[in-house]
Design a protein around this motif. Structure first.
Motif, PDB file in Angstrom:
ATOM      1  N   ASP A 258     -24.858  47.577  13.596  1.00 57.59           N
ATOM      2  CA  ASP A 258     -26.316  47.552  13.482  1.00 57.59           C
ATOM      3  C   ASP A 258     -26.825  48.167  12.179  1.00 57.59           C
ATOM      4  O   ASP A 258     -28.039  48.256  11.966  1.00 57.59           O
ATOM      5  N   THR A 259     -25.921  48.597  11.307  1.00 60.29           N
ATOM      6  CA  THR A 259     -26.328  49.160  10.018  1.00 60.29           C
ATOM      7  C   THR A 259     -26.942  48.052   9.154  1.00 60.29           C
ATOM      8  O   THR A 259     -26.434  46.933   9.116  1.00 60.29           O
ATOM      9  N   THR A 260     -28.017  48.379   8.440  1.00 62.64           N
ATOM     10  CA  THR A 260     -28.716  47.373   7.632  1.00 62.64           C
ATOM     11  C   THR A 260     -28.654  47.721   6.142  1.00 62.64           C
ATOM     12  O   THR A 260     -28.299  48.835   5.757  1.00 62.64           O
ATOM     13  N   LYS A 261     -29.036  46.754   5.311  1.00 64.41           N
ATOM     14  CA  LYS A 261     -29.132  47.001   3.865  1.00 64.41           C
ATOM     15  C   LYS A 261     -30.173  48.079   3.567  1.00 64.41           C
ATOM     16  O   LYS A 261     -29.983  48.904   2.670  1.00 64.41           O
ATOM     17  N   ASP A 262     -31.269  48.065   4.314  1.00 67.93           N
ATOM     18  CA  ASP A 262     -32.295  49.100   4.131  1.00 67.93           C
ATOM     19  C   ASP A 262     -31.733  50.490   4.423  1.00 67.93           C
ATOM     20  O   ASP A 262     -32.052  51.466   3.727  1.00 67.93           O
ATOM     21  N   ASP A 263     -30.888  50.583   5.474  1.00 63.54           N
ATOM     22  CA  ASP A 263     -30.234  51.860   5.788  1.00 63.54           C
ATOM     23  C   ASP A 263     -29.407  52.338   4.603  1.00 63.54           C
ATOM     24  O   ASP A 263     -29.486  53.506   4.191  1.00 63.54           O
ATOM     25  N   MET A 264     -28.604  51.432   4.048  1.00 64.59           N
ATOM     26  CA  MET A 264     -27.704  51.810   2.972  1.00 64.59           C
ATOM     27  C   MET A 264     -28.478  52.130   1.688  1.00 64.59           C
ATOM     28  O   MET A 264     -28.105  53.044   0.948  1.00 64.59           O
ATOM     29  N   LYS A 265     -29.538  51.392   1.448  1.00 68.94           N
ATOM     30  CA  LYS A 265     -30.345  51.658   0.252  1.00 68.94           C
ATOM     31  C   LYS A 265     -30.964  53.056   0.335  1.00 68.94           C
ATOM     32  O   LYS A 265     -30.925  53.828  -0.630  1.00 68.94           O
ATOM     33  N   GLU A 266     -31.515  53.393   1.494  1.00 66.20           N
ATOM     34  CA  GLU A 266     -32.110  54.720   1.665  1.00 66.20           C
ATOM     35  C   GLU A 266     -31.050  55.810   1.572  1.00 66.20           C
ATOM     36  O   GLU A 266     -31.266  56.848   0.929  1.00 66.20           O
ATOM     37  N   ALA A 267     -29.912  55.573   2.202  1.00 71.94           N
ATOM     38  CA  ALA A 267     -28.843  56.578   2.185  1.00 71.94           C
ATOM     39  C   ALA A 267     -28.345  56.835   0.767  1.00 71.94           C
ATOM     40  O   ALA A 267     -28.157  57.995   0.376  1.00 71.94           O
ATOM     41  N   ILE A 268     -28.153  55.795  -0.007  1.00 69.19           N
ATOM     42  CA  ILE A 268     -27.658  55.970  -1.376  1.00 69.19           C
ATOM     43  C   ILE A 268     -28.728  56.590  -2.272  1.00 69.19           C
ATOM     44  O   ILE A 268     -28.419  57.409  -3.159  1.00 69.19           O
ATOM     45  N   ASP A 269     -29.975  56.243  -2.049  1.00 66.08           N
ATOM     46  CA  ASP A 269     -31.062  56.879  -2.811  1.00 66.08           C
ATOM     47  C   ASP A 269     -31.090  58.385  -2.573  1.00 66.08           C
ATOM     48  O   ASP A 269     -31.207  59.186  -3.517  1.00 66.08           O
ATOM     49  N   VAL A 270     -30.996  58.775  -1.305  1.00 62.84           N
ATOM     50  CA  VAL A 270     -30.990  60.205  -0.960  1.00 62.84           C
ATOM     51  C   VAL A 270     -29.734  60.875  -1.526  1.00 62.84           C
ATOM     52  O   VAL A 270     -29.798  61.985  -2.090  1.00 62.84           O
ATOM     53  N   LEU A 271     -28.596  60.203  -1.387  1.00 64.70           N
ATOM     54  CA  LEU A 271     -27.337  60.746  -1.895  1.00 64.70           C
ATOM     55  C   LEU A 271     -27.419  60.968  -3.411  1.00 64.70           C
ATOM     56  O   LEU A 271     -26.968  62.004  -3.920  1.00 64.70           O
ATOM     57  N   ALA A 272     -27.993  60.010  -4.119  1.00 64.25           N
ATOM     58  CA  ALA A 272     -28.114  60.127  -5.580  1.00 64.25           C
ATOM     59  C   ALA A 272     -28.931  61.357  -5.974  1.00 64.25           C
ATOM     60  O   ALA A 272     -28.579  62.078  -6.930  1.00 64.25           O
ATOM     61  N   LYS A 273     -30.004  61.621  -5.258  1.00 63.23           N
ATOM     62  CA  LYS A 273     -30.841  62.789  -5.544  1.00 63.23           C
ATOM     63  C   LYS A 273     -30.080  64.088  -5.270  1.00 63.23           C
ATOM     64  O   LYS A 273     -30.180  65.057  -6.039  1.00 63.23           O
ATOM     65  N   ILE A 274     -29.323  64.102  -4.171  1.00 66.18           N
ATOM     66  CA  ILE A 274     -28.543  65.296  -3.824  1.00 66.18           C
ATOM     67  C   ILE A 274     -27.494  65.565  -4.903  1.00 66.18           C
ATOM     68  O   ILE A 274     -27.328  66.705  -5.367  1.00 66.18           O
ATOM     69  N   VAL A 275     -26.796  64.521  -5.304  1.00 68.47           N
ATOM     70  CA  VAL A 275     -25.743  64.671  -6.319  1.00 68.47           C
ATOM     71  C   VAL A 275     -26.335  65.160  -7.643  1.00 68.47           C
ATOM     72  O   VAL A 275     -25.788  66.056  -8.295  1.00 68.47           O
ATOM     73  N   ALA A 276     -27.455  64.569  -8.036  1.00 66.42           N
ATOM     74  CA  ALA A 276     -28.100  64.973  -9.299  1.00 66.42           C
ATOM     75  C   ALA A 276     -28.484  66.457  -9.263  1.00 66.42           C
ATOM     76  O   ALA A 276     -28.290  67.186 -10.240  1.00 66.42           O
ATOM     77  N   THR A 277     -28.987  66.905  -8.111  1.00 65.13           N
ATOM     78  CA  THR A 277     -29.371  68.313  -7.964  1.00 65.13           C
ATOM     79  C   THR A 277     -28.158  69.234  -8.032  1.00 65.13           C
ATOM     80  O   THR A 277     -28.163  70.249  -8.743  1.00 65.13           O
ATOM     81  N   LEU A 278     -27.100  68.879  -7.310  1.00 65.45           N
ATOM     82  CA  LEU A 278     -25.903  69.715  -7.275  1.00 65.45           C
ATOM     83  C   LEU A 278     -25.213  69.773  -8.634  1.00 65.45           C
ATOM     84  O   LEU A 278     -24.636  70.810  -9.005  1.00 65.45           O
TER      85      LEU A 278
END
Length: 375
Positions: free
Chosen positions: A352-372
């Protein structure tokens, strides 16, 4: 909430829960009882067993033993064979689930010799190494169909062709619903599955064994499960397991097609959004729901904590060893150093995972990585 830890656990789907419910309070009899209620429960187990045999193409040539988990099934396969044979050699790989590795270690104290096959940088064994490792004294080869951490698929059919007189046990807990489980075509003697990875209930697993395979029980007591697993059977869970497996097989082609596209989409997003990300494992011979990758310059545990705060749930590897501090033995076997292993996370998608799920997850992940990376 975005759930990306399907390799650890899946929610019970409605069709499965509906199938289970009557066996909690209406058909609640003990399957070993001789009265009608007991016979109804016993019939439900037998029907579940036959349904599962159809999925794995084991009708007429094997037995199904229901257990409490994939881990118990693995123990029954390895210890059950070890106790039933005079052979004292077992072959496995360095990237197996802890249930396999620790059981093999346990058998060393009883005089067993264990060969741990290396894997290449992509996580696959060398078939020639396997062929050379097999001896006259080899009782069992235990190799997973697909790895729980990196999703890499082993060539089970070719492994079976090289097993000679040894038995082949395959841990297919991650493979159900994603790969072919035809035990005849694959040449499998023993197969482990559990329900919690295929939208069925937790707390139930199974071991398929060909009729020619001799096993000794690990749990002693009553004569349930062909005398190989004592204890009153968990009828609702068994019924749910069979329903979940049938549904997973019916939907396998469409599920795989969807997940392959989603995996490719996510890899492109990662490359675009986060610099210095490297995939762990084989680029193509992997489960379509699995992405395990290194993120340079960050600690995976910190990343996962921040993701969790954003209600995005992922992991760093096998849930069965998530409380341990040492780097993943799977990633170390691929040749990663401690730092790279500790910077790796796993995203495992579901039906049931969607492209929207993955887009949001990677967007959030990118921000976390940039901060760390700025810290």
């Amino acid at each position: 909430m975005i759930y990306l830890d399907h390799a650890a656990a899946t929610p019970v789907r409605k069709e499965v829960l509906d199938e289970m419910m009557p066996y909690f309070s209406t058909f609640f009899g003990n399957p070993s009882s001789v009265h009608t209620l007991g016979e109804e429960s016993k019939a439900a187990i037998e029907e579940a067993s036959e349904d599962i045999k159809k999925v794995i193409n084991a009708a007429g040539n094997g037995k199904i033993i229901f257990t409490s988990s994939g881990t118990e099934s693995i123990n029954l396969a390895i210890l059950g064979v070890a106790r039933a044979t005079k052979k004292r050699h077992i072959i496995t790989t360095k990237i197996e689930h802890p249930a396999v590795l620790q059981t093999c270690e346990y058998l060393k104290s009883f005089g067993f010799k264990i060969t741990y096959l290396d894997v290449d940088e992509f996580g696959q064994i060398d078939l020639e190494d396997l062929e050379k490792a097999v001896r006259k004294s080899t009782a069992l080869i235990s190799i997973h169909h697909a790895n729980s951490e990196i999703g890499v698929i082993q060539n089970i059919r070719e492994i079976a062709r090289r097993k000679q007189n040894a038995l082949l046990h395959v841990d297919a807990c991650q493979a159900a619903g994603l790969l072919d489980l035809n035990v005849k075509k694959l040449g499998i003697d023993l197969l482990t599955l559990n329900a919690g990875k295929i939208y069925g209930p937790k707390g139930v697993g199974l071991l398929y064994a060909h009729y020619d395979v001799l096993l000794k029980p690990v749990i002693h007591g009553g004569s349930q499960e062909l005398g190989l697993r004592a204890g009153t059977e968990n009828v609702p869970a068994i019924v749910g397991f069979a329903r979940a497996l049938v549904l997973a097989e019916e939907e396998r082609e469409s599920t795989v097609n969807k997940l392959e596209h989603l995996q490719e989409f996510t890899l492109k997003l990662l490359a675009k959004k986060i610099p210095n990300v490297r995939l762990n494992g084989h680029p193509t011979e992997r489960l379509p729901n699995n992405l395990n990758f290194q993120i340079d310059g960050v600690d995976a545990d910190k990343v996962l904590n921040y993701l969790s705060e954003s209600k995005i749930y992922a992991s760093a590897g096998s849930a069965c060893k998530s409380n341990k501090q040492e780097p993943s033995h799977v990633l170390k076997a691929l040749g990663l150093d401690d730092e790279d292993a500790r910077s790796s996370i796993r995203l495992s998608m579901g039906k049931d995972t969607t492209k929207d799920d993955m887009k949001e997850a990677i967007d959030v992940l990118a921000k976390i990585v940039a901060t760390l990376r700025k810290l």
